[in-house]
Enzyme design. Structure first.
Site, PDB file in Angstrom:
ATOM      1  N   GLN A  96       1.181  -0.955  -0.103  1.00  0.00           N
ATOM      2  CA  GLN A  96       0.159  -0.023  -0.074  1.00  0.00           C
ATOM      3  C   GLN A  96       0.965   1.155  -0.001  1.00  0.00           C
ATOM      4  O   GLN A  96       2.045   1.330   0.765  1.00  0.00           O
ATOM      5  CB  GLN A  96      -0.847  -0.081   1.221  1.00  0.00           C
ATOM      6  CG  GLN A  96      -1.876   1.168   1.168  1.00  0.00           C
ATOM      7  CD  GLN A  96      -2.760   0.917   2.235  1.00  0.00           C
ATOM      8  OE1 GLN A  96      -2.186   0.646   3.544  1.00  0.00           O
ATOM      9  NE2 GLN A  96      -4.131   1.328   2.398  1.00  0.00           N
TER      10      GLN A  96
ATOM     11  N   PRO B 138       7.449  -0.277   8.674  1.00  0.00           N
ATOM     12  CA  PRO B 138       7.382   1.369   8.513  1.00  0.00           C
ATOM     13  C   PRO B 138       6.005   1.820   9.077  1.00  0.00           C
ATOM     14  O   PRO B 138       6.095   3.018   9.396  1.00  0.00           O
ATOM     15  CB  PRO B 138       7.648   1.677   7.042  1.00  0.00           C
ATOM     16  CG  PRO B 138       7.027   0.565   6.390  1.00  0.00           C
ATOM     17  CD  PRO B 138       7.474  -0.687   7.307  1.00  0.00           C
TER      18      PRO B 138
ATOM     19  N   GLY C 255       0.586  -1.196  11.704  1.00  0.00           N
ATOM     20  CA  GLY C 255       0.048  -2.378  11.174  1.00  0.00           C
ATOM     21  C   GLY C 255      -0.080  -2.256   9.650  1.00  0.00           C
ATOM     22  O   GLY C 255      -0.436  -0.979   9.255  1.00  0.00           O
TER      23      GLY C 255
ATOM     24  N   GLU D 188      -3.139  -3.857   6.886  1.00  0.00           N
ATOM     25  CA  GLU D 188      -4.304  -4.958   6.926  1.00  0.00           C
ATOM     26  C   GLU D 188      -4.228  -5.885   5.922  1.00  0.00           C
ATOM     27  O   GLU D 188      -5.308  -6.151   5.471  1.00  0.00           O
ATOM     28  CB  GLU D 188      -5.530  -4.036   7.034  1.00  0.00           C
ATOM     29  CG  GLU D 188      -5.646  -3.364   5.662  1.00  0.00           C
ATOM     30  CD  GLU D 188      -5.067  -1.783   5.681  1.00  0.00           C
ATOM     31  OE1 GLU D 188      -4.097  -1.395   6.442  1.00  0.00           O
ATOM     32  OE2 GLU D 188      -5.354  -1.008   4.566  1.00  0.00           O
TER      33      GLU D 188
ATOM     34  N   HIS E 128      -7.792  -1.893  15.010  1.00  0.00           N
ATOM     35  CA  HIS E 128      -7.833  -1.232  13.835  1.00  0.00           C
ATOM     36  C   HIS E 128      -7.611  -2.059  12.586  1.00  0.00           C
ATOM     37  O   HIS E 128      -8.360  -2.131  11.651  1.00  0.00           O
ATOM     38  CB  HIS E 128      -6.572   0.041  13.921  1.00  0.00           C
ATOM     39  CG  HIS E 128      -6.599   0.815  12.707  1.00  0.00           C
ATOM     40  ND1 HIS E 128      -7.054   2.051  12.554  1.00  0.00           N
ATOM     41  CD2 HIS E 128      -6.115   0.412  11.385  1.00  0.00           C
ATOM     42  CE1 HIS E 128      -6.898   2.566  11.292  1.00  0.00           C
ATOM     43  NE2 HIS E 128      -6.218   1.628  10.598  1.00  0.00           N
ATOM     44  N   GLU E 129      -6.724  -2.944  12.618  1.00  0.00           N
ATOM     45  CA  GLU E 129      -6.529  -3.752  11.728  1.00  0.00           C
ATOM     46  C   GLU E 129      -7.552  -4.923  11.312  1.00  0.00           C
ATOM     47  O   GLU E 129      -7.735  -5.056  10.297  1.00  0.00           O
ATOM     48  CB  GLU E 129      -5.021  -4.408  11.647  1.00  0.00           C
ATOM     49  CG  GLU E 129      -3.853  -3.668  11.767  1.00  0.00           C
ATOM     50  CD  GLU E 129      -3.747  -2.405  11.024  1.00  0.00           C
ATOM     51  OE1 GLU E 129      -3.224  -1.508  11.020  1.00  0.00           O
ATOM     52  OE2 GLU E 129      -4.361  -2.523   9.672  1.00  0.00           O
TER      53      GLU E 129
ATOM     54  N   HIS F 293     -10.414  -3.239   9.626  1.00  0.00           N
ATOM     55  CA  HIS F 293     -10.135  -3.270   7.907  1.00  0.00           C
ATOM     56  C   HIS F 293     -10.696  -4.464   7.089  1.00  0.00           C
ATOM     57  O   HIS F 293     -10.912  -4.392   6.111  1.00  0.00           O
ATOM     58  CB  HIS F 293      -8.516  -3.088   7.646  1.00  0.00           C
ATOM     59  CG  HIS F 293      -8.188  -1.719   7.778  1.00  0.00           C
ATOM     60  ND1 HIS F 293      -8.759  -0.656   6.785  1.00  0.00           N
ATOM     61  CD2 HIS F 293      -7.041  -1.183   8.306  1.00  0.00           C
ATOM     62  CE1 HIS F 293      -7.761   0.409   6.822  1.00  0.00           C
ATOM     63  NE2 HIS F 293      -7.079   0.212   7.887  1.00  0.00           N
TER      64      HIS F 293
ATOM     65  N   GLU G 263      -9.918   4.356   5.685  1.00  0.00           N
ATOM     66  CA  GLU G 263      -9.160   4.557   6.994  1.00  0.00           C
ATOM     67  C   GLU G 263     -10.175   5.526   7.998  1.00  0.00           C
ATOM     68  O   GLU G 263     -10.383   4.933   9.196  1.00  0.00           O
ATOM     69  CB  GLU G 263      -7.937   5.506   6.971  1.00  0.00           C
ATOM     70  CG  GLU G 263      -6.856   4.692   6.213  1.00  0.00           C
ATOM     71  CD  GLU G 263      -6.208   3.292   6.812  1.00  0.00           C
ATOM     72  OE1 GLU G 263      -5.713   2.741   6.146  1.00  0.00           O
ATOM     73  OE2 GLU G 263      -6.788   3.138   8.089  1.00  0.00           O
TER      74      GLU G 263
ATOM     75  N   TYR H 271      -7.722   9.415   8.271  1.00  0.00           N
ATOM     76  CA  TYR H 271      -8.048   8.583   9.622  1.00  0.00           C
ATOM     77  C   TYR H 271      -8.864   9.563  10.616  1.00  0.00           C
ATOM     78  O   TYR H 271     -10.088   8.869  10.687  1.00  0.00           O
ATOM     79  CB  TYR H 271      -7.043   7.980  10.531  1.00  0.00           C
ATOM     80  CG  TYR H 271      -5.681   7.346   9.584  1.00  0.00           C
ATOM     81  CD1 TYR H 271      -4.840   7.819   8.672  1.00  0.00           C
ATOM     82  CD2 TYR H 271      -5.829   6.071   9.935  1.00  0.00           C
ATOM     83  CE1 TYR H 271      -4.096   7.076   7.763  1.00  0.00           C
ATOM     84  CE2 TYR H 271      -4.985   5.125   9.258  1.00  0.00           C
ATOM     85  CZ  TYR H 271      -4.043   5.664   8.182  1.00  0.00           C
ATOM     86  OH  TYR H 271      -3.220   4.727   7.444  1.00  0.00           O
TER      87      TYR H 271
HETATM   88  C1  LIG Z   1      -4.743  11.082   1.310  1.00  0.00           C
HETATM   89  C2  LIG Z   1      -3.925  10.047   1.274  1.00  0.00           C
HETATM   90  C3  LIG Z   1      -3.854   9.188   0.062  1.00  0.00           C
HETATM   91  C4  LIG Z   1      -3.517   8.022  -0.164  1.00  0.00           C
HETATM   92  C5  LIG Z   1      -2.511   7.519   0.806  1.00  0.00           C
HETATM   93  C6  LIG Z   1      -2.475   6.177   0.857  1.00  0.00           C
HETATM   94  C7  LIG Z   1      -1.664   5.340   1.456  1.00  0.00           C
HETATM   95  C8  LIG Z   1      -0.426   6.045   1.667  1.00  0.00           C
HETATM   96  C9  LIG Z   1       0.719   4.773   1.964  1.00  0.00           C
HETATM   97  O1  LIG Z   1       1.875   5.668   2.332  1.00  0.00           O
HETATM   98  C10 LIG Z   1       0.380   3.898   2.730  1.00  0.00           C
HETATM   99  C11 LIG Z   1       0.121   3.963   4.020  1.00  0.00           C
HETATM  100  C12 LIG Z   1       0.034   2.394   4.872  1.00  0.00           C
HETATM  101  C13 LIG Z   1      -0.745   2.709   6.117  1.00  0.00           C
HETATM  102  C14 LIG Z   1      -0.605   1.367   6.755  1.00  0.00           C
HETATM  103  C15 LIG Z   1      -0.978   1.461   7.928  1.00  0.00           C
HETATM  104  C16 LIG Z   1      -1.611   2.553   8.841  1.00  0.00           C
HETATM  105  O2  LIG Z   1      -2.880   2.343   8.996  1.00  0.00           O
HETATM  106  C17 LIG Z   1      -1.068   3.155  10.248  1.00  0.00           C
HETATM  107  C18 LIG Z   1      -0.075   4.333  10.230  1.00  0.00           C
HETATM  108  C19 LIG Z   1       0.032   4.727  11.420  1.00  0.00           C
HETATM  109  C20 LIG Z   1       0.867   3.768  12.430  1.00  0.00           C
HETATM  110  O3  LIG Z   1       2.131   3.673  12.260  1.00  0.00           O
HETATM  111  O4  LIG Z   1       0.351   3.241  13.260  1.00  0.00           O
HETATM  112 ZN   LIG Z   2      -5.681   1.748   8.498  1.00  0.00          ZN
END
Ligand SMILES: CC/C=C\C/C=C\C[C@@H](O)/C=C/C=C/C=C\[C@@H](O)CCCC(=O)O
Ligand SMILES: [Zn+2]
Length: 604
Positions: A134, A261, A264, A266, A290-291, A294, A313, A378
């Site tokens: 993702q 990084p 979590g 999902e 949270h996960e 999803h 999210e 989120y």
């Molecule tokens: C407006 C933003 C539009 C698109 C962004 C989509 C994905 C971004 C890409 O960087 C992937 C993100 C993945 C996130 C995965 C897990 C998060 O839900 C948790 C992040 C925060 C944490 O570490 O707890």
């Molecule tokens: Zn999420």
């Protein structure tokens, strides 16, 4: 048309992928082929276009390995290289199936993959590989139509060096040992967006913690993970009671090495989580909730484009907090919401309150979704749902949510579809007047903090805020006991620290007040990653120089962007030399996504 993809699912729609890959740790690459099965959408379709990025494509054939004409389009700096495959004349026609075999290998530049040497693992005996697809990194793992607007089934045959284990976001269907190689087979028979394709290869053990849940990790962490995530089944059942039956069969948890990084990811059937959740007291289990959420929001009802990311999210955060509220009391729903608001304000301040990327539905044309990532989808998305709930009432809104998931299950949708479903549902309920006030376009398109902010109240939160304000008012004079702080739960501790961070951002606490707080509360000694990140930020902004080497140590112990990006920015403000030297020395420890973002944060 998905602006983040160069593929053409509206013309030639990929329905399934079959990956046959060998994992080569010596070369840090996966090599083999993928069989791509597509349905042509009309008589005129002559090309199948796939996304790729940082792949080495060696040929395209049919399943008998007879060559098929193809070419690589010009490389797009962000979105990669389209593989344009010619549909032979005799195979063209509406609703006809066209299959192509793309022979390829990944490269060391493949951004979806992180390769760890054995020295970088906990056990130090075997190398390790994991993926993060993702938003648009799946195209660097496998040629595909890398858009959440298209869902595919997938199967795989993955060959790895013995004695390593391979797992994917799919059902494991077999394992065949052949000398010093093992081939694992997988099948994902529920169509998913390609960003949910996931793979891990390493020295893994598992512990069963529920009727449909195993915790997987290197042996060194697996028992800690089994303890920490013991409430998983309760969370799944609560999600089912709120929404619809859980359709993914299993819910296994992979506890990754510390460079992962995100908190979590999902991936269906095998959620990936960071070891920074191992607080030892299950206090960070909201990430598991949270996960799990999803499984409905995102994995079942999916954002059609990344500009609609809040459908994944915001809905997930809402269901996550509903689960926590069901299990630990409504106060905790309110509490999580209050904590989330601080995170949202921080991110909007970081981007700038007029930055178009702080809109709930930003225009991402020509923009890497990673660059747009923040807590806006989120917590601003969560706040939209809380606002809508405030108009129709909790019971009615929860009934709508259940209906929304059932109605759009297995689809990829837009915010307009969600809006229209809400309006039609409550108009039919005779509540058109109650919802007529919603200014949808402002919610979707306006940058900055939400304009209709629901007030969250929580006595537990007030206690945490009051103690923080007491420290600010007295600078610690007269505060001699730690009993009130020691009675806090995890969320109260986090809110106490957040309140201090917010209220002292422009008027720092004196150094002796911070040192007195540390003597009473022993925050420098905490092993809780959430506390550490916030305490270190508070100390850095308050001019506590002794904390700087501890911050640098934390920054190279784990690679979770939620922690490392803000802390690198804070450390950079007070000691750029240490920030830059720490990052440049340990850059290879971080996942590609993280190292790219931190380099930008540090202006490197
Ligand atoms: C407006 C933003 C539009 C698109 C962004 C989509 C994905 C971004 C890409 O960087 C992937 C993100 C993945 C996130 C995965 C897990 C998060 O839900 C948790 C992040 C925060 C944490 O570490 O707890
Ligand atoms: Zn999420």
């Amino acid at each position: 048309m998905d602006p983040s993809s160069l593929s053409n699912p509206s013309e030639a729609k990929v329905d399934s992928l079959h990956l046959v890959l060998t994992v080569d740790f010596a070369k840090s690459c996966l090599a083999g082929y993928v069989d791509v099965v597509a349905t042509l959408q009309n008589d005129q379709v002559s090309e199948l276009k796939l996304d790729s990025n940082h792949l080495n494509v060696t040929g395209v054939t049919d399943l008998s390995n007879q060559p098929i004409k193809y070419h690589l389009a010009a490389k797009h700096e962000i979105f990669g290289t389209a593989i344009v495959i010619e549909v032979p004349q005799e195979q063209r026609g509406a609703n006809k199936t066209f299959t192509a075999r793309v022979h390829y290998s990944t490269t060391v530049e493949s951004t979806a993959l992180q390769w760890l040497s054995k020295e970088q693992t906990a056990g130090k005996q075997h190398p390790y590989l994991f993926s993060q697809c993702q938003a648009i990194h799946a195209r660097s793992l496998v040629p595909c139509q890398d858009s959440p607007s298209n869902k595919v089934k997938y199967s795989a045959e993955i060959t790895v060096p013995a004695p390593l284990t391979a797992l994917m976001s799919a059902s494991s269907t077999g394992k065949k040992v052949d000398g010093d190689k093992i081939t694992y087979t997988f099948d994902q028979d529920i169509a998913i967006p390609t960003y949910l394709i996931a793979i891990v290869v390493g020295h893994l053990e598992s512990r069963e913690i529920g009727p449909r849940t195993m915790v997987w990790s290197e042996p060194e962490m697996v028992d800690s993970g089994a303890y920490e995530f013991a409430n998983t089944e309760k969370f799944i059942q609560t999600g089912e009671s709120l929404l619809t039956p859980y359709i993914w069969k299993r819910y296994d948890i992979l506890l990754l090495p510390p460079s992962f990084p995100y908190g979590g990811m999902e991936n269906p059937m095998l959620v990936f989580v960071t070891p920074t959740l191992l607080a030892g007291d299950r206090s960070l289990e909201n990430v598991i909730a949270h996960e799990i959420a999803h499984s409905w929001c995102g994995n079942l009802v999916t954002n059609r484009f990344w500009s609609e990311f809040f459908l994944n999210e915001g809905f997930t955060v809402f269901v996550e907090r509903k689960i926590i509220g069901r299990l630990y009391g409504e106060d905790m729903f309110q509490f999580e919401a209050i904590n989330g608001l601080k995170h949202l304000k921080d991110d909007i301040d970081q981007f700038g309150a007029t930055n178009p990327l702080t809109a709930l539905r930003p225009n991402l044309d020509g923009i890497d979704p990673d660059d747009a990532f923040s807590s806006v989808p989120y917590d601003k998305g969560f706040n939209l749902l809380c606002y809508l709930q405030s108009l129709v009432g909790v019971t009615e809104f929860e009934a709508w949510l259940k209906s929304y998931i059932a109605h759009f299950a297995y689809q990829s949708i837009t915010a307009e579809q969600m809006k229209n479903y809400f309006i039609n549902y409550f108009t039919e309920k005779g509540m058109a007047d109650a919802i007529a006030v919603v200014d949808w376009q402002s919610w979707f398109n306006n940058p900055g903090m939400p304009h209709n902010q629901v007030a969250f109240t929580c006595q537990l939160a007030e206690q945490a805020k009051e103690l923080a304000k007491k420290w600010i008012a007295t600078k610690g004079d007269g505060i001699e006991s730690a009993s009130d702080f020691q009675a806090f739960n995890s969320q109260q501790t986090i809110l106490f620290l957040d309140t201090l961070l917010v209220l002292t951002a422009n008027d720092h606490l004196p150094v002796d007040a911070i040192e007195k707080m540390d003597k009473l509360y022993h925050l420098t000694e905490t092993r809780n990653a959430e506390y550490r990140a916030k305490w270190y930020s508070l100390c850095l902004q308050s001019g506590i120089t002794r904390i700087q080497p501890l911050v640098a140590k934390f920054l190279v112990e784990q690679g979770r962007m939620k922690f490392v990006r803000p802390l690198y920015r804070e450390l950079n403000k007070v000691n750029r030399e240490l920030a830059v030297s720490t990052f440049t020395t340990h850059r290879n420890f971080y996942h590609n996504i993280c190292s790219k973002m931190v380099a930008k944060d540090l202006g490197l």
